[in-house]
Scaffold this active site. Structure first.
Site: not given
Length: 299
Positions: A246, A148, A269
């Protein structure tokens, strides 16, 4: 395990002989099916006994990775074909994919860059400028590690394990994870360190890896600007942002055959359908996924 392979081989023959598909099409069907088989294996379930809800979770994972709807639709089509075969040959009595719907192709999903487009963006960076090598290293890390933008700007020099080829990333909720980093990205960072040493670092930013001209951490806006500028110079018409790198990272790994769970682990995640954190995958397993499936590890 032998029976498992036996059924896959019979399904392959079905595609070749009864469906008259080309060799490339058969390979594509089996590659997409393998993604599901890896997923249900990680869930410790029998693929012949999975329910519609299990398939919904699997598809949700594809959406969570930003996989393009067309790719999602292709994977779902392959899975439906496999379960229709199992039903026809009497391996199952109910088809769990009957209600499974492909995504609408028109739904908005972030753009994905090709490997060639990423290379073009990197190649148009002017290395004669003071920030040139920094930008090259920065974009290479974004793509090689699937970070990120906030994770990139907060990355510390002490977070880079050059010999072990891992970086330590602090993601959402201050959760840390180890992510393999390609030798290409490591080389670009090492090259950047010569320029970094010439920057007068402000107090509190001594360990920040990517520095601005003022000796402070880069802002998110600065990273956006660099990426927009390089996309324009490379002649790329797509709407490119840090998140594009990403999604490209995840898509290229998935299309290369990487384990869905490993990709989710590398991206930091959690499941979007439950609050349960995905099963831990050890560092060597992550490294193998990167080395085998990421384009940067094949250069």
């Amino acid at each position: 395990m032998t029976r498992h392979i036996d059924i896959i081989n019979k399904y392959k023959a079905y595609l070749q002989l009864e469906k008259s598909l080309s060799g490339n099409s058969v390979d594509a069907y089996l590659t997409d099916l393998d993604k599901l088989l890896l997923y249900v294996g990680d869930e410790n379930k029998d693929y012949k006994a999975i329910a519609y809800e299990d398939l919904q979770h699997f598809v949700a994972g594809l959406r969570d990775l930003g996989i393009h709807p067309r790719s999602q639709a292709r994977i779902i089509s392959g899975i439906k074909s496999f379960y229709r075969y199992l039903l026809l040959d009497g391996y199952i009595t109910l088809d769990p994919t009957e209600l499974l719907e492909a995504p609408k192709i028109g739904m908005k999903i972030p753009e994905v860059l090709t490997v060639a487009e990423i290379n073009d963006m990197l190649d148009t960076i002017d290395l004669s400028k003071a920030e040139g090598q920094r930008n090259r290293a920065m974009l290479e890390v974004l793509y090689s590690c699937g970070l990120r933008v906030s994770e990139l700007t907060s990355l510390r020099y002490s977070d880079v394990y050059f010999d072990e080829e891992f970086i330590r990333v602090e993601g959402k909720g201050s959760k840390q994870r180890l992510v393999p980093i390609s030798q290409t990205a490591i080389r670009e960072i090492r090259n950047y360190l010569y320029d970094r040493n010439l920057v007068t670092v402000k107090k509190g930013f001594e360990d920040t890896l990517f520095l601005s001209r003022r000796g402070t951490a880069l802002s998110r806006i600065m990273v956006f600007h660099v990426i927009k500028q390089q996309a324009e110079l490379a002649g790329i018409k797509k709407n490119v942002s840090p998140h594009t790198f990403r999604h490209s990272f995840a898509t290229h790994l998935l299309e290369g055959g990487a384990n869905l769970r490993a990709i989710q682990e590398m991206l930091g995640h959690e499941s979007i359908v439950t609050t349960e954190i995905y099963t831990h995958i050890d560092r060597e397993a992550l490294r193998r996924e990167i080395l085998e499936h990421h384009p940067r590890s094949k250069r």
